[in-house]
Motif scaffolding. Structure first.
Motif, PDB file in Angstrom:
ATOM      1  N   SER A  14       0.831  -1.213   0.000  1.00 37.40           N
ATOM      2  CA  SER A  14       0.000   0.000   0.000  1.00 37.40           C
ATOM      3  C   SER A  14       0.862   1.258   0.000  1.00 37.40           C
ATOM      4  CB  SER A  14      -0.911   0.021   1.230  1.00 37.40           C
ATOM      5  OG  SER A  14      -0.155   0.296   2.402  1.00 37.40           O
ATOM      6  N   ILE A  18      -2.776  -7.189   1.318  1.00 41.84           N
ATOM      7  CA  ILE A  18      -2.399  -5.776   1.287  1.00 41.84           C
ATOM      8  C   ILE A  18      -1.459  -5.509   2.449  1.00 41.84           C
ATOM      9  CG2 ILE A  18      -3.204  -3.384   1.258  1.00 41.84           C
ATOM     10  CD1 ILE A  18      -4.330  -5.022  -1.060  1.00 41.84           C
ATOM     11  N   ALA A  62      -4.157   1.150  -1.063  1.00 37.84           N
ATOM     12  CA  ALA A  62      -4.641  -0.040  -0.361  1.00 37.84           C
ATOM     13  C   ALA A  62      -6.040  -0.425  -0.834  1.00 37.84           C
ATOM     14  CB  ALA A  62      -4.638   0.214   1.151  1.00 37.84           C
ATOM     15  N   HIS A  65      -3.610   5.215   1.677  1.00 36.46           N
ATOM     16  CA  HIS A  65      -4.968   4.688   1.825  1.00 36.46           C
ATOM     17  C   HIS A  65      -5.634   4.362   0.493  1.00 36.46           C
ATOM     18  CE1 HIS A  65      -6.809   8.964   1.518  1.00 36.46           C
ATOM     19  NE2 HIS A  65      -5.510   9.086   1.335  1.00 36.46           N
TER      20      HIS A  65
END
Length: 420
Positions: free
Chosen positions: A377, A400, A384, A381
């Motif tokens: 990731s 992830i 991911a 955010h």
């Protein structure tokens, strides 16, 4: 290794209540801090960025109580403090740039800290903008922490808007509370929809801003928020974009909490998925997306760069070449998202070309995961969430790394995505 397992999905089919917009929420919290009266903000998703914004206004003297999905302020920021002020915006880019502008409201030294990736992102536009006002700013090679001092000497300033509009948002929110009128000239402004969001929200709090073609902004000083405010945060189109793409590549979805006429720039996701062949329609206030064809597409994301991660996944599922513009906007995000997406999609055999401001995605139809696969990731955010979508139509688990990056904007993403 800290990972999130994503099991394969043959399809997606469900209903999801979209979390509230963190962009609107942080702006509303900032404005609430400037209100001498009480403010109630409803439908508030407790993402880490929102938590950071609440912590900042508390550090500046605001008093409030929080419940699961709302915040009630009984007292705004304390402007009568004599001590040096220090705020920690943690990893929030918007809060860092927005609340740096609050230093204009205080004559004493004002320090701005952060954590994580925000410490590596340039604050050059903030520093030069504050210096235009007459403030003195010391920094770590134009990065956090910032040490701001001095008094305002100028009321007509020029700032650069090419990297981000977030500092302009901070100036627009704080300028009505300055003694003098303010004239802000902005060069090469990007993310105009986010500026529209700021102005709309200021007007809902009773504050006035005038502008000339987004190049010159005029703000009267000595304004105030005269009333008790109750504000409900609308749903987040940025968060919704991942579910919209999930439906476009693998089923159908009904989303609640979104506004059809929203000013959020990421609402443009609907134009992109329709161009790529998905069926999109509203049932009253419920957005429905259904898979149909998955076609290569062309899309300009200059004004909505957060759409790159989900749309790159959509392009990967198309059979052919898709082109997206706006790559230069990706460098100063939580990761350098152009390069990040190029590296991660190579893991499923999808080639991405980066040509200056243009990205070309060579879609393969349906990328297949032949064995268990780990995506990084990069503690980002949106990366991911985007990589999770490769579970659709595949046969093997994927993982992830640093999955909790999602807490920055959408803490319940895995819960929502894994149950549809």
């Amino acid at each position: 290794m800290n990972t999130q397992r994503i099991q394969p999905k043959s399809k997606v089919d469900g209903e999801i209540a979209v979390p509230s917009s963190k962009s609107y929420a942080q702006r509303a919290i900032a404005l609430a801090g400037l209100n001498k009266n009480s403010t109630r903000i409803k439908h508030l998703t407790s993402s880490s960025d929102v938590i950071a914004a609440k912590a900042v206004i508390e550090e500046l003297g605001a008093k409030f109580v929080s419940s699961e999905n709302e915040i009630i302020l009984s007292k705004g920021i304390d402007f009568n403090q004599n001590n040096e002020l220090s705020i920690n915006c943690h990893e929030s880019g918007l809060s860092t740039r927005l609340f740096s502008a609050f230093s204009l409201l205080f004559p004493q030294n004002f320090q701005v800290y952060g954590s994580g990736s925000i410490q590596q992102r340039t604050m050059e536009m903030v520093i030069s903008g504050l210096e235009e006002f007459g403030k003195k700013v010391s920094s770590k090679n134009s990065k956090l922490p910032l040490d701001i001092s001095g008094e305002i000497q100028n009321q007509m300033v020029e700032i650069d808007g090419s990297i981000s509009s977030q500092f302009l948002t901070g100036l627009l929110i704080t300028s009505p509370f300055l003694v003098q009128d303010t004239h802000i000239k902005v060069h090469n402004l990007k993310s105009i929809p986010y500026v529209d969001m700021t102005i709309e929200l200021m007007e809902s709090f009773g504050l006035k801003v005038a502008h000339n073609n987004y190049e010159n902004f005029y703000i009267k000083g000595n304004q105030s928020i005269a009333n008790q405010i109750e504000y409900t945060v609308e749903g987040d189109w940025s968060a919704a974009s991942f579910h919209i793409v999930a439906a476009a590549i693998g089923g159908k979805m009904e989303l609640t909490g979104l506004m059809q006429n929203s000013l959020q720039g990421d609402r443009a996701i609907l134009d992109a998925v329709k161009t790529a062949g998905a069926n999109v329609f509203w049932k009253e206030d419920r957005l429905n997306i259904e898979q149909n064809e998955i076609l290569p597409f062309t899309f300009d994301a200059t004004e909505c760069p957060d759409l790159f991660p989900p749309l790159v996944v959509l392009a990967a599922f198309a059979n052919g070449k898709s082109t997206m513009k706006g790559v230069r906007r990706l460098e100063h995000k939580e990761s350098n998202r152009g390069i990040t997406l190029q590296k991660e999609l190579a893991k499923v055999g999808v080639v991405i070309d980066l040509n200056d401001d243009e990205m070309i995605i060579h879609g393969k139809g349906r990328p297949e995961i032949q064995e268990e696969l780990v995506f990084s990731s990069y503690n980002d955010h949106r990366i991911a969430m985007a990589m999770s979508l490769f579970s659709i139509g595949n046969k093997n688990d994927l993982y992830i790394e640093n999955p909790l990056a999602i807490e920055k904007s959408y803490p319940d993403f895995y819960n929502d995505f894994l149950t549809i």
